[in-house]
Design an enzyme around this catalytic site. Structure first.
Site, PDB file in Angstrom:
ATOM      1  N   GLU A   1       0.760  -0.940  -0.005  1.00 42.34           N
ATOM      2  CA  GLU A   1      -0.137   0.133  -0.816  1.00 42.34           C
ATOM      3  C   GLU A   1       0.573   1.017  -0.029  1.00 42.34           C
ATOM      4  OE1 GLU A   1      -2.175   1.721   3.210  1.00 42.34           O
ATOM      5  OE2 GLU A   1      -0.583   1.392   5.080  1.00 42.34           O
TER       6      GLU A   1
ATOM      7  N   HIS B   1      -4.216   3.222   2.135  1.00 39.82           N
ATOM      8  CA  HIS B   1      -4.012   3.449   0.501  1.00 39.82           C
ATOM      9  C   HIS B   1      -4.211   3.044  -0.602  1.00 39.82           C
ATOM     10  CE1 HIS B   1      -2.682   6.692   3.686  1.00 39.82           C
ATOM     11  NE2 HIS B   1      -1.538   5.731   3.443  1.00 39.82           N
TER      12      HIS B   1
HETATM   13 FE   LIG Z   1      -2.091   2.071   5.956  1.00 37.03          FE
HETATM   14 FE   LIG Z   2       0.706   0.396   5.416  1.00 36.74          FE
END
Ligand SMILES: [Fe+2]
Ligand SMILES: [Fe+2]
Length: 270
Positions: free
Chosen positions: A39, A68
């Site tokens: 991420e 994210h």
């Molecule tokens: Fe995260």
């Molecule tokens: Fe992270």
């Protein structure tokens, strides 16, 4: 099966460590299945399609995301074309991609990977992670439909991650936390056979503030006044995560070891 889970890959130094070390680890440790959390692999925020390919080519069988997930906009489309990338199961209902999937490991063995977001201290209120993961695990019984199951618990609070470990005990081979970027030292096998680690840590430079160059985070903490963007720290990364051996018949863990390779942290390997 021999399973490896590596925590949040942080920017360029994290990607370099994966590219340089993971192919060898697959060989040396005889790994059957590898999951990497991606991420933060693209400049610390999200994962681009190009960098997802890099992680997969280096030896990840599955790449998980997190809060994210879609910070890099091309992931909105890329995830529909690449089934080996999964996002949290309780992300927005309209989110593209899937939150859980069954993969094929060596010798045709089936491995379920699911990712779930916590609710405590997260920026947005996501759907109840416990009922969502329950539905996934019920549909893929361990020792039945799948030989191993890996749950990536992406959340801030250690308490919530531990609760998820207990919730899944006996129904997953591994429950491992991501998101906080700092490895915890509590690797263990829970009473019903689930390997558990509160946080895998990041694959990033630990001379940092959770992977970011310290200058800007320090400025914000000390003065309350930000000046610029966060940028990933660029020193040598420590590959950080957890190694698990599981019994194909029951899906339960028989061994768990912390993994920390390269970079600044105290080293640990199976
Ligand atoms: Fe995260
Ligand atoms: Fe992270």
């Amino acid at each position: 099966m021999r399973l490896l889970f590596l925590g949040d890959v942080m920017g360029r130094s994290g990607r370099a460590a994966i590219r340089e070390r993971l192919p060898r680890l697959r060989e040396d440790w005889g790994l059957d299945f590898v999951v990497v959390n991606g991420e933060n692999a693209t400049n610390g925020v999200g994962l681009s399609g190009e960098h997802a390919k890099l992680l997969l080519e280096a030896g990840a069988d599955c790449v998980t995301l997190g809060d994210h997930a879609f910070d890099q906009k091309d992931m909105l489309q890329f995830i529909e074309t690449e089934p080996r990338v999964i996002r949290p199961v309780n992300y927005a209902k309209t989110a593209p991609g899937k939150g859980a999937r069954v993969f094929e490991a060596t010798r045709g063995r089936k491995v379920l990977v699911a990712q779930v977001l916590g609710q405590v201290f997260m920026k947005r209120a996501f759907d109840d992670p416990f009922s969502q993961i329950e539905t996934v695990l019920k549909a893929h019984p361990l020792g039945g439909a799948v030989q191993a199951a890996i749950v990536d618990v992406h959340c801030e609070a250690t308490s919530e991650k531990m609760a998820m470990g207990h919730w899944c005990d006996g129904r997953a081979s591994l429950v491992v936390g991501t998101h906080t970027h700092v490895p915890t030292g509590d690797a263990q096998i829970l009473p019903k056979g689930t390997a558990y680690l509160t946080d895998a840590g990041m694959c990033g430079d630990y001379l940092s503030v959770i992977g970011m160059d310290p200058a800007e985070p320090m400025r914000r903490f000390v003065t309350g006044m930000g000046k610029t963007r966060f940028t990933p720290a660029l020193g040598e990364a420590t590959l950080s995560g957890v190694y698990v051996e599981s019994d194909d018949r029951t899906g339960r863990a028989t061994r768990v070891e912390m993994v920390r390779l390269g970079g600044r942290l105290l080293q640990s390997a199976p």
